[in-house]
Design a protein around this motif. Structure first.
Motif, short mmCIF file in Angstrom:
data_model
loop_
_atom_site.label_atom_id
_atom_site.label_comp_id
_atom_site.label_asym_id
_atom_site.label_seq_id
_atom_site.Cartn_x
_atom_site.Cartn_y
_atom_site.Cartn_z
N UNK A 1 0.84 -1.19 0.00
CA UNK A 1 0.00 0.00 0.00
C UNK A 1 0.88 1.25 0.00
N UNK A 2 0.63 2.17 -0.92
CA UNK A 2 1.44 3.37 -1.04
C UNK A 2 1.21 4.29 0.15
N UNK A 3 2.27 5.00 0.56
CA UNK A 3 2.16 5.93 1.66
C UNK A 3 1.63 7.27 1.16
N UNK A 4 0.90 7.96 2.04
CA UNK A 4 0.36 9.27 1.70
C UNK A 4 1.42 10.33 1.93
N UNK A 5 1.47 11.32 1.05
CA UNK A 5 2.33 12.47 1.31
C UNK A 5 1.69 13.34 2.39
N UNK A 6 2.49 14.20 3.00
CA UNK A 6 1.96 15.08 4.03
C UNK A 6 0.87 15.98 3.48
N UNK A 7 1.06 16.47 2.26
CA UNK A 7 0.05 17.33 1.65
C UNK A 7 -1.24 16.57 1.41
N UNK A 8 -1.14 15.35 0.90
CA UNK A 8 -2.33 14.54 0.63
C UNK A 8 -3.08 14.25 1.92
N UNK A 9 -2.34 13.90 2.98
CA UNK A 9 -2.98 13.62 4.27
C UNK A 9 -3.67 14.86 4.81
N UNK A 10 -3.05 16.01 4.67
CA UNK A 10 -3.64 17.25 5.16
C UNK A 10 -4.92 17.58 4.40
N UNK A 11 -4.92 17.36 3.09
CA UNK A 11 -6.10 17.65 2.30
C UNK A 11 -7.27 16.75 2.68
N UNK A 12 -7.00 15.47 2.95
CA UNK A 12 -8.06 14.56 3.35
C UNK A 12 -8.59 14.93 4.73
N UNK A 13 -7.68 15.26 5.65
CA UNK A 13 -8.11 15.68 6.99
C UNK A 13 -9.00 16.92 6.90
N UNK A 14 -8.60 17.89 6.10
CA UNK A 14 -9.36 19.13 5.98
C UNK A 14 -10.72 18.88 5.33
N UNK A 15 -10.79 17.93 4.43
CA UNK A 15 -12.06 17.63 3.80
C UNK A 15 -13.02 16.98 4.79
N UNK A 16 -12.55 15.98 5.53
CA UNK A 16 -13.41 15.26 6.46
C UNK A 16 -13.82 16.15 7.63
N UNK A 17 -12.87 16.96 8.12
CA UNK A 17 -13.13 17.79 9.29
C UNK A 17 -12.60 19.19 9.06
N UNK A 18 -13.37 20.08 8.43
CA UNK A 18 -12.87 21.43 8.14
C UNK A 18 -12.60 22.27 9.37
N UNK A 19 -13.09 21.82 10.55
CA UNK A 19 -12.83 22.57 11.80
C UNK A 19 -11.73 21.91 12.61
#
Length: 317
Positions: free
Chosen positions: A1-19
């Motif tokens: 399984x490929x690892x997520x980049x820091x930017x990719x992880x941050x974008x997913x976090x911000x999408x799921x929980x914008x606050x």
């Protein structure tokens, strides 16, 4: 399984929980993989919340699905594909923001052709679709013959000489020979199709569908050429040459009596980061942020094409 980049992880976090910056709740997003269906790529993520709740997050268009309701990823992905298909059909005649700006009037005439087909039953009804598509192409010509970017060598053609104008538009908008030749040929052939359908006494639903598709492609390609002409060249990463360079910003901070954010470019492919620069906010923008934080701000009403669609109305918790 490929690892997520820091930017990719941050974008997913911000999408799921914008606050998230106020009350961190996204515990552990992980990249599951990528699937390709009908020439479209979809990235899939498994997201844990600090409460124990889990979500499937699927891109293109990004949406989230509770794992309490969608036990398996295949089930969520199948629903996601079906939802996207319904939305694409529902908004098939709604242009995006860029198309509204460049082909708004022609697109309204095209939408009329789509509506005409929905109620068509006889050959003359299908012929009428060709007439409406022809009017859409003429509207495209009329709206642009006096535009500042148009370059005409010699005498201007008549307004109703759409094929000549498509050639002029192609030469004016694109410096690349392939896109230029493609739009010129597309416009000429589509014009011939609309005229043919208009006079074809044995016209059928399939004939009308073909002409509608060709007309839509003319409007779409014209809008893309306009964007390419008016926008600067897309930035590429100086390290890996990728186009996946995005602008990232910090939280609002105070610096020497001024409020603003630190900005930097970041490559989603290799992780390269540019030097930071401080973007000082004007008083009006800062006031909007304060109003938003205090609940005094009212968001503008969005059009249907801008609404974010989620599988559930329940907010992540």
């Amino acid at each position: 399984m490929a690892e997520m980049t820091q930017l990719e992880e941050r974008q997913i976090r911000d999408y799921v929980d914008p606050r998230r910056h106020q009350n961190p709740r996204t515990k552990s997003p992980s990249y599951v993989g990528r699937r390709r269906v009908a020439h479209e790529n979809y990235d899939l993520y498994d997201v844990w919340m600090s409460s124990g709740k889990r979500w499937w997050v699927i891109t293109n268009v990004t949406n989230l699905y509770p794992q309490d309701d969608f036990k398996g990823l295949n089930q969520a992905f199948t629903y996601h594909l079906g939802l996207n298909a319904v939305l694409r059909e529902q908004f098939a005649v709604q242009p995006d923001e860029g198309q509204v700006e460049t082909v708004g009037k022609p697109w309204r005439r095209y939408a009329g052709a789509v509506e005409a087909l929905a109620t068509a039953e006889e050959a003359e009804d299908f012929q009428a679709v060709g007439i409406r598509c022809r009017e859409s192409l003429l509207a495209l010509v009329r709206d642009n013959i006096d535009a500042s970017w148009v370059r005409v060598q010699g005498e201007k053609p008549q307004v109703d000489n759409a094929k000549a104008w498509f050639a002029i538009f192609a030469n004016s908008l694109s410096a690349n020979s392939k896109p230029r030749a493609y739009f010129k040929s597309l416009g000429e052939r589509t014009w011939d199709l609309t005229v043919w359908l208009q006079h074809y006494v044995d016209a059928s639903e399939i004939d009308a569908e073909i002409v509608l598709g060709a007309t839509r492609e003319v409007l779409r390609t014209f809008a893309l050429l306009q964007v390419d002409y008016s926008q600067p060249m897309e930035q590429r990463c100086p390290k890996c040459d990728s186009y996946q360079v995005v602008k990232e910003s910090s939280e609002v901070i105070e610096r020497e009596g001024a409020f603003g954010t630190f900005l930097h470019d970041e490559c989603a492919s290799c992780g390269w980061r540019s030097e930071q620069s401080f973007d000082e906010w004007p008083r009006e923008r800062l006031q909007r942020l304060i109003d938003y934080k205090t609940g005094a701000w009212t968001p503008p009403r969005k059009s249907m094409g801008e609404l974010e669609v989620r599988a559930t109305d329940e907010a992540p918790s």
